[in-house]
Motif scaffolding. Structure first.
Motif, mmCIF file in Angstrom:
data_model
loop_
_atom_site.group_PDB
_atom_site.id
_atom_site.type_symbol
_atom_site.label_atom_id
_atom_site.label_comp_id
_atom_site.label_asym_id
_atom_site.label_seq_id
_atom_site.Cartn_x
_atom_site.Cartn_y
_atom_site.Cartn_z
ATOM 1 N N PRO A 294 0.856 -1.182 0.000
ATOM 2 C CA PRO A 294 0.000 0.000 0.000
ATOM 3 C C PRO A 294 0.899 1.241 0.000
ATOM 4 C CG PRO A 294 0.319 -0.720 2.229
ATOM 5 C CD PRO A 294 1.207 -1.588 1.375
ATOM 6 N N PHE A 295 0.407 2.328 -0.557
ATOM 7 C CA PHE A 295 1.162 3.574 -0.468
ATOM 8 C C PHE A 295 0.801 4.260 0.841
ATOM 9 C CE2 PHE A 295 1.659 8.145 -1.247
ATOM 10 C CZ PHE A 295 2.999 8.176 -1.578
ATOM 11 N N VAL A 296 1.710 4.201 1.796
ATOM 12 C CA VAL A 296 1.573 4.898 3.073
ATOM 13 C C VAL A 296 0.304 4.481 3.809
ATOM 14 C CG1 VAL A 296 1.814 7.110 4.234
ATOM 15 C CG2 VAL A 296 2.710 6.860 1.949
ATOM 16 N N LEU A 297 0.277 3.245 4.258
ATOM 17 C CA LEU A 297 -0.831 2.733 5.067
ATOM 18 C C LEU A 297 -0.536 2.982 6.539
ATOM 19 C CD1 LEU A 297 -3.473 1.018 5.150
ATOM 20 C CD2 LEU A 297 -1.956 -0.982 5.419
ATOM 21 N N ARG A 298 -1.572 3.379 7.276
ATOM 22 C CA ARG A 298 -1.388 3.574 8.712
ATOM 23 C C ARG A 298 -0.953 2.273 9.365
ATOM 24 N NH1 ARG A 298 -6.865 6.954 10.290
ATOM 25 N NH2 ARG A 298 -6.110 9.037 9.697
ATOM 26 N N PRO A 299 0.004 2.322 10.282
ATOM 27 C CA PRO A 299 0.480 1.085 10.927
ATOM 28 C C PRO A 299 -0.637 0.286 11.579
ATOM 29 C CG PRO A 299 1.966 2.914 11.411
ATOM 30 C CD PRO A 299 0.782 3.510 10.710
ATOM 31 N N GLU A 300 -1.650 0.975 12.154
ATOM 32 C CA GLU A 300 -2.716 0.240 12.845
ATOM 33 C C GLU A 300 -3.616 -0.520 11.866
ATOM 34 O OE1 GLU A 300 -3.895 4.693 12.832
ATOM 35 O OE2 GLU A 300 -2.085 3.475 13.101
ATOM 36 N N SER A 301 -3.564 -0.173 10.568
ATOM 37 C CA SER A 301 -4.369 -0.898 9.576
ATOM 38 C C SER A 301 -3.598 -2.037 8.925
ATOM 39 C CB SER A 301 -4.848 0.067 8.485
ATOM 40 O OG SER A 301 -5.599 1.129 9.019
ATOM 41 N N ALA A 302 -2.292 -2.071 9.140
ATOM 42 C CA ALA A 302 -1.446 -3.005 8.398
ATOM 43 C C ALA A 302 -1.815 -4.459 8.670
ATOM 44 C CB ALA A 302 0.023 -2.755 8.746
ATOM 45 N N ARG A 303 -2.083 -4.810 9.932
ATOM 46 C CA ARG A 303 -2.338 -6.211 10.261
ATOM 47 C C ARG A 303 -3.573 -6.743 9.533
ATOM 48 N NH1 ARG A 303 -0.226 -9.308 14.085
ATOM 49 N NH2 ARG A 303 0.671 -7.497 15.166
ATOM 50 N N GLN A 304 -4.646 -5.943 9.479
ATOM 51 C CA GLN A 304 -5.861 -6.409 8.821
ATOM 52 C C GLN A 304 -5.640 -6.550 7.314
ATOM 53 O OE1 GLN A 304 -9.308 -4.047 9.541
ATOM 54 N NE2 GLN A 304 -10.690 -5.376 8.391
ATOM 55 N N TRP A 305 -4.935 -5.603 6.692
ATOM 56 C CA TRP A 305 -4.659 -5.695 5.262
ATOM 57 C C TRP A 305 -3.801 -6.914 4.948
ATOM 58 C CZ3 TRP A 305 -4.582 -1.256 1.391
ATOM 59 C CH2 TRP A 305 -5.605 -0.356 1.649
ATOM 60 N N LEU A 306 -2.860 -7.202 5.817
ATOM 61 C CA LEU A 306 -2.017 -8.388 5.617
ATOM 62 C C LEU A 306 -2.831 -9.664 5.789
ATOM 63 C CD1 LEU A 306 1.089 -7.070 7.541
ATOM 64 C CD2 LEU A 306 1.161 -7.850 5.169
ATOM 65 N N THR A 307 -3.694 -9.696 6.815
ATOM 66 C CA THR A 307 -4.514 -10.881 7.063
ATOM 67 C C THR A 307 -5.431 -11.163 5.888
ATOM 68 O OG1 THR A 307 -4.452 -10.490 9.446
ATOM 69 C CG2 THR A 307 -6.217 -11.906 8.620
ATOM 70 N N ASN A 308 -5.985 -10.124 5.282
ATOM 71 C CA ASN A 308 -6.907 -10.279 4.163
ATOM 72 C C ASN A 308 -6.194 -10.422 2.815
ATOM 73 O OD1 ASN A 308 -9.121 -10.116 5.861
ATOM 74 N ND2 ASN A 308 -9.371 -7.908 5.577
ATOM 75 N N ARG A 309 -4.882 -10.542 2.843
ATOM 76 C CA ARG A 309 -4.071 -10.733 1.637
ATOM 77 C C ARG A 309 -4.205 -9.568 0.659
ATOM 78 N NH1 ARG A 309 -2.800 -14.093 4.824
ATOM 79 N NH2 ARG A 309 -2.368 -16.292 4.424
ATOM 80 N N ILE A 310 -4.525 -8.407 1.173
ATOM 81 C CA ILE A 310 -4.557 -7.219 0.316
ATOM 82 C C ILE A 310 -3.136 -6.796 -0.026
ATOM 83 C CG2 ILE A 310 -5.257 -4.787 0.195
ATOM 84 C CD1 ILE A 310 -7.541 -5.468 2.099
#
Length: 1000
Positions: A632-648
Motif C-alpha cells: 500500500p502507499f503509506v498505510l497507517r500502521p494500525e491498519s497493516a495487520r488487517q490488510w495483511l490478514t486479508n491478503r490485500i
C-alpha cells in the motif's frame, strides 16, 4: 580513460563503506583556471583547467554528498575545534592556485549560486593595478581582489615569482615567503596566514621538508597546502597539507570517489614515484604499478562520462530529442538487418519525390567546445544522388541558429562518393557503399580560431583550423539533416547509423568490442547480464566469467558468439563471500586469441545474502524465495495487520505520515515487524511537500535515516521520495542518495517511483524519463503511477501498457518494474471518479501481464470502498496462489497474436513457462468483446488448452486456438501435461470479508 581514474574507481568508485574514520577526513580541493581555454597539455592528469559547466557539476556533486565549500581558514577552524568532519554539512576547503582572472569571471558566480566560499593563492609578482599574465593567462588585479575579499573570499600567498623553491637558496626561499606575505597584508589590510607550495612538493627530500616547515613558522604562516595528493587527516602536518587535484576530467562520479578516499592511493604512488626517480629510477616505479594495469575495470552501474550515447539496443529511438522527418516517404526507424553492434541500428530513408524532404535524428547536449561525435555509418547502394550534388548527413548545430558544422556525402562519379565539408572541401578518399565506416567529427568554436577535423576508420580525411566558427554547438543531427529541395526529385537515400557517442574529447573507433550491460549488483542475489558484441565473425566465441580478489572463479558462458550479437545471461550471486568481484566478457577469434574484452566490477561489503533482495529473473525475494510484491502507499500502521490478514498486501511501503522523523520511521518498521512483514522506508518528504521542503533532501540528511535504520530486521529497502522529478530532483540527485546508502550498507536495495506521464505524452517527458533509465541507473527497482480511470482525458489503459513496456525496455530489462494502481476516487467530484472492483483487477492484472514484478495500491486520498477492498484482496490471493507461474520466465518460442474482431491492441498478453508447463495470460482492456487468435509451435503439443479462471477448455488445432474475451476479461490458459491439473489452485474465489477502512 586515464589510468589513475580506472584505478580509483576500481578501488572505491563504486561505493565502499564510508568508515567513521574516513568521515572525519578533510578534503582540500585544488583548482587552477576555471575557463574553456585549454592549458596546452595532453595528459589529463596534468590538466589545470576546468570548464565552467564542469565546475558547476562538481559543486553540485559536493552539495549532494552533503559537503559545504569553505575557505581554508573556516575548514581548519572546524578541524581545530575537534569536531572532525562527520556531521553534516561536512566541510571541504576549495583552493585556487595562481590567481587567474577567470576566478572572478567564471568561478565566483558559480560559487555564489552554491553559497560556497573559497581561498585563492596569489603569486604577487603577477598581481597589479592592471591585469598581468602568468602562464599566458591574465591574473586578478587588486581591485577585483578587494571586491572578492569583501564578499568572503580568502586570499593566501603563492610566493612572489612562483619559482621552483627546492632549486633556490634558503635566503631566497625566505624572501619569497616573507615578501609575498607582506605585500598581501599591505594590500588587503588583514593577516595572511596560509601558503600554497608552487609546483611539485619535494616529499622525497625529508631534510628539505623539515627545514621548509620551520621557515614557514618563522615567517608567520599557520598552515600550508601542497601538491601532495590525498585527504587530510587529523594527524597530518599543518605545514604540508595534502590536496585533491580537480580538473576538466573529474566527472561527479570520479570526484565522489576522491571524496571517499579512493584517490589516496595516488598519494602513495606519487611518493613512491618521486622516491624511485630520485633514488632508483622509473623502472622500479613501473614494476610496482604494473599489476594494477592488469586489473583495471569500470564499476557496474558507473555512469558514462560522455555527453550522449546510443547503441539503439532498446529497440526504439526515444533516446533522441526528436525525429525530424519531412516529405512523403521520409522515414527514420529501427532496423534489425544491418547493424554494427548488437541487434538494432537506425535506418533513414528518402523516397524520390517532387517535395522538399529530410529524415534525421536530433539530440541536444550541454553546450561545449571542443566537441567530438563518433558514429558508425553505412550508406546503401540504393542511395542515388545526382553527380556533383551532396547530402548533409551529420552535423553539429546550435538551437535557434541551425547547423554550425556539417558533413556531406557527395557524389563525384558513377558509384563514387566522398565526404565533404563546406569550409574544408572534398576528402581525397572515396567512401565505400554497403559497408560500415567509423566517422568521427571534431568541432571547436572560435572567432578566427575555429577548427574542424574528420576521421574515417581512424584516418584523417578532412582538417582545417583558424576558421570562423563563432557558435558553440549543443546539438547533434544525423541522417539526412538538411532539407533536400523539390528540384532534386530523382534523389533517394537510404543509410544506417549505429553506436553514436558525443563527448568533449576524442572517442576513437571500436571495430570489435564487447559491452557488458548490467544492473548494480550490490544487494542482489542474482542479476541479468547482457553481452553486446561489435564486429564479431560467425566462428568467433564468447567467454564470460566471474572472479574475485580472493581467487574465486566461475565460468558463466563459453561458446559460439550469438548470431544476433547479444548474449543474455542470468547470474546467481547467492552465497558469495565479502570481496571485490569482477565480470569479464571476452570475444575470441577462431585461433583462440582475445579480440576484445570488457570488465565490470562491484564490491560486496557485507557477508551472507540479504533477507530482502532481487534475483536473476528480476523478482523480489524474501529469504531467497521469489514473491510478487504487493504494497500500500503509506498505510497507517494500525491498519497493516488487517490488510495483511486479508491478503490485500504482503509488504508495507512509505512511512507513518504523521511522524516523518527517524524515530517515526523506526516505529513504522517496528509495526511491520510486529505484523510479520517488512517495509520500504523511510520516505521522509510528503507528496504534498512544498518545493522548500523537498529542497531539504540531501545525502547527508538521508544518512541520518540510513545509519540508524539499516540494520532493522523489517527493512525491505529504501524509498527516499515519491516522484522525485515532480520536486525538480534529477537522476543525479537520486543517484547521490542511493550511493550514500549503498556505501554504508550495500545489502539494502532502493526503489524509486516516477510520474507515469514521464514515460510519454511529450518529447520533454520522455527525455526526462530517459535520464533516470539505463545507463543512468539511480535505484535497484523502478516504478511509476498512472491512473487512467481518474484522468480519463489524459491517460488510458493502452498508455499504461505502453509505459510498462518502456520502463523495462529503457532499462534493458536489468531491474524490476512496479506500477501504482488506483483503488479509490483520487480527487472527489473531479475527473473520472473511483474505479469499479473489476477495473481495479483489470489494472492490476495488466501490470502483471506487462511484466511488472510488483504493484502498489494507491488508496491515499480517502476511504477505500469495501467492494474495492474485496477486489484488492482477491488479487492478493490470486497472485499468491499463482506466484510460481507469474514469476517464471517467458516461453522461449515466439507466439503470434491476431485480433480477429475488436480494436487493435485491445488484448494484452504474456507467456510463462513453469515446471515444464506453458501458460498464456491475456486481458481485454477494450470496452467491447474481442475475438483473437494465438499461434505457436508449442501449441502443437496439445489438442486442448485449459482456462484456469473457470476450469473450462477450448480446442487447439495445428498450433493455434481462438478465444473470445468479454470487456475487462482475464484469461489464463495452460497447455502441457508436466503439472497435474488438480495441483493448480483455482483463482476464482472471494476475499476474506474485507471491510471499508479509512486511509491516512
Amino acid at each position: 580513460m586515464r589510468l589513475d581514474r580506472l584505478i580509483t574507481l576500481l578501488r572505491g568508485g563504486g561505493g565502499e563503506r564510508l568508515t567513521p574514520a574516513a568521515m572525519t577526513a578533510l578534503p582540500i580541493l585544488m583548482y587552477h583556471s576555471i575557463s574553456r581555454q585549454p592549458a596546452g597539455r595532453t595528459a589529463g592528469y596534468y590538466e589545470t583547467v576546468t570548464a565552467p559547466e564542469k565546475f558547476r557539476a562538481q559543486l553540485e556533486c559536493l552539495k549532494q554528498m552533503g559537503y559545504r565549500g569553505a575557505t581554508l581558514k573556516d575548514a581548519l577552524a572546524r578541524w581545530n575545534r575537534g569536531c572532525g568532519n562527520s556531521m553534516p554539512p561536512r566541510a571541504t576547503a576549495l583552493t585556487f592556485d595562481d590567481g587567474y582572472a577567470d576566478f572572478h569571471e567564471n568561478a565566483w558566480p558559480i560559487l555564489q549560486e552554491c553559497q560556497f566560499k573559497a581561498t585563492v593563492f596569489l603569486p604577487t609578482a603577477f598581481i597589479g593595478e592592471q591585469p598581468r599574465r602568468f602562464e599566458n593567462r591574465p591574473c586578478l588585479n587588486w581591485r577585483q581582489i578587494a571586491d572578492l575579499r569583501r564578499q568572503g573570499i580568502e586570499f593566501g600567498s603563492h610566493t612572489v615569482s612562483h619559482p621552483i623553491l627546492v632549486e633556490l637558496t634558503w635566503p631566497q626561499i625566505e624572501e619569497e615567503l616573507s615578501a609575498s606575505k607582506k605585500c598581501l597584508e599591505d594590500q588587503l589590510g588583514v593577516p595572511v596566514d596560509y601558503f600554497a607550495y608552487p609546483y611539485a612538493f619535494p616529499q622525497e627530500r625529508p631534510d628539505f621538508v623539515q627545514r621548509f616547515g620551520e621557515v614557514l613558522e618563522q615567517t608567520g604562516y599557520q598552515a600550508a597546502v601542497t601538491t601532495k595528493i590525498g585527504l587530510t587527516w587529523p594527524q597530518d602536518d599543518l605545514r604540508a597539507l595534502k590536496r585533491l587535484p580537480v580538473n576538466n576530467d573529474d566527472t561527479p562520479g570520479f570526484l565522489a570517489a576522491k571524496l571517499r578516499g579512493a584517490y589516496d592511493w595516488m598519494g602513495v604512488a606519487q611518493r613512491w614515484f618521486r622516491m624511485c626517480r630520485h633514488q632508483l629510477g622509473l623502472l622500479l616505479f613501473l614494476a610496482i604499478l604494473f599489476p594494477v594495469f592488469l586489473s583495471a575495470a569500470r564499476f557496474a552501474g558507473e555512469w558514462p562520462d560522455h555527453l550522449f550515447e546510443d547503441q539503439f539496443e532498446v529497440g526504439d529511438l526515444h533516446a533522441w530529442f526528436t525525429r525530424d522527418c519531412l516529405g512523403a516517404g521520409s522515414r527514420v526507424e529501427i532496423n534489425e538487418v544491418h547493424r554494427h553492434s548488437g541487434r538494432f541500428s537506425a535506418a533513414f530513408q528518402l523516397a524520390p519525390t517532387n517535395q522538399a524532404r529530410r529524415a534525421a535524428l536530433i539530440q541536444q547536449f550541454p553546450a561545449v567546445s571542443p566537441v567530438h561525435a563518433r558514429v558508425y555509418l553505412r550508406i546503401s547502394s540504393a542511395t542515388q544522388v545526382p553527380i556533383g550534388q551532396s547530402l548533409e548527413i551529420i552535423g553539429f548545430a546550435k538551437t535557434g541558429v541551425g547547423l554550425v558544422c556539417s558533413l556531406r556525402l557527395k557524389r563525384i562519379g558513377d558509384r563514387a562518393y566522398v565526404l565533404s565539408q563546406a569550409r574544408l572541401g572534398d576528402a581525397k578518399h572515396e567512401f565505400t557503399l554497403d559497408q560500415w565506416h567509423c566517422v568521427e567529427i571534431h568541432y571547436q568554436a572560435g572567432l578566427d580560431q575555429g577548427a574542424c577535423r574528420v576521421w574515417v576508420d581512424g584516418e584523417l580525411h578532412l582538417t582545417g583550423q583558424g576558421l570562423q566558427m563563432p557558435h558553440v554547438a549543443n546539438e547533434l543531427r544525423a541522417g539526412v539533416v538538411q532539407t533536400v529541395s523539390a528540384e532534386n526529385s530523382s534523389l533517394q537515400a537510404r543509410l544506417f547509423l549505429d553506436d553514436v557517442v558525443v563527448a568533449g574529447r576524442s572517442i576513437g573507433g571500436e571495430p570489435t568490442g564487447v559491452r557488458l550491460l548490467c544492473p548494480d549488483f550490490r544487494g542482489r542475489i542474482g542479476a541479468p547480464l547482457r553481452v553486446v558484441l561489435t564486429g564479431w565473425q560467425p566462428q568467433d566465441r564468447i567467454r564470460v566469467k566471474l572472479t574475485n580478489t580472493n581467487g574465486f572463479s566461475r565460468a558463466l558462458a563459453d561458446g559460439l558468439a550469438p548470431a544476433d550479437g547479444v548474449l543474455e545471461l542470468k547470474v546467481s550471486l547467492r552465497g558469495l563471500p565479502r570481496s571485490r568481484y569482477q565480470f569479464t566478457g571476452e570475444l575470441l577469434g577462431r585461433d583462440g586469441r582475445v579480440k576484445a574484452s570488457e570488465s565490470v566490477c562491484f564490491d560486496k561489503n557485507y557477508d551472507g545474502d540479504p533477507a530482502f533482495s532481487i534475483d536473476e529473473d528480476n523478482n523480489f525475494t524474501r529469504h531467497g524465495k521469489p514473491f510478487f510484491l504487493v504494497t500500500p502507499f503509506v498505510l497507517r500502521p494500525e491498519s497493516a495487520r488487517q490488510w495483511l490478514t486479508n491478503r490485500i498486501i504482503n509488504t508495507l511501503y512509505g512511512c507513518d505520515w504523521n511522524n516523518k522523523t527517524v524515530e517515526g520511521a523506526r516505529r513504522y518498521l517496528d509495526a511491520a515487524q510486529a505484523c510479520g512483514t517488512a517495509a520500504f522506508a523511510p520516505m521522509p518528504v510528503s507528496i504534498h511537500g512544498k518545493k522548500k521542503e523537498a529542497e531539504e533532501i540531501t545525502a547527508s540528511f538521508l544518512m541520518g535515516y540510513v545509519t540508524n535504520l539499516h540494520r532493522h530486521p523489517a527493512l525491505a529497502g529504501w524509498v527516499f521520495i515519491d516522484e522525485p522529478e515532480l520536486f525538480h530532483y534529477r537522476a543525479a540527485d537520486h543517484r547521490a542518495w542511493w550511493e550514500a546508502a549503498k556505501s554504508w550498507d550495500g545489502s539494502i536495495i532502493t526503489h524509486v517511483n516516477l510520474m507515469g506521464n514521464t514515460f510519454g505524452k511529450s518529447d520533454h517527458n520522455i527525455k526526462l524519463a530517459r535520464t533516470f533509465c539505463y545507463p543512468f541507473l539511480c535505484a535497484d527497482a523502478m516504478g511509476f503511477d498512472m491512473y487512467p480511470y481518474e484522468y480519463t482525458n489524459t491517460q488510458s489503459l493502452t498508455e499504461m501498457a505502453l509505459h510498462l513496456e518502456r520502463i523495462q525496455r529503457w532499462n534493458h530489462y536489468l531491474i524490476p518494474a512496479t506500477a501504482f494502481i488506483q483503488c479509490q476516487d483520487i480527487h472527489a467530484n473531479k475527473g473520472g471518479g473511483a474505479p469499479t472492483p473489476r477495473q481495479i483487477l483489470l489494472m492490476a492484472w495488466l501490470a502483471v501481464i506487462k511484466g511488472a514484478k510488483g504493484i502498489h495500491w494507491f488508496h491515499y486520498f480517502g476511504p477505500t470502498p469495501p467492494e474495492s477492498l474485496q477486489a484488492m484482496s482477491q488479487f492478493g490471493q490470486q497472485v499468491e496462489k499463482l506466484s510460481a507461474i507469474l514469476l517464471s520466465p517467458s516461453l522461449p518460442s515466439p507466439i503470434a497474436a491476431q485480433i480477429i474482431e475488436g480494436p487493435a491492441d485491445s488484448v494484452q498478453w504474456a507467456s510463462r513457462r513453469c515446471q515444464g508447463t506453458n501458460y498464456l495470460l491475456m486481458i481485454n482492456i477494450a470496452g467491447q468483446p474481442v475475438k483473437c487468435r494465438f499461434a505457436s509451435r508449442v501449441f502443437r503439443q496439445s489438442q486442448r488448452v485449459e482456462n484456469l479462471i473457470d476450469n473450462t477448455s477450448i480446442p487447439c488445432a495445428d498450433g493455434f486456438f481462438e478465444v473470445s474475451i468479454e470487456p475487462e476479461g482475464l484469461r489464463i490458459y495452460r497447455h502441457g501435461t508436466s503439472l497435474a491439473t488438480e495441483s493448480l489452485p483455482a483463482i476464482h474465489g472471494s476475499s476474506n470479508g474485507a471491510r471499508s477502512q479509512s486511509n491516512p
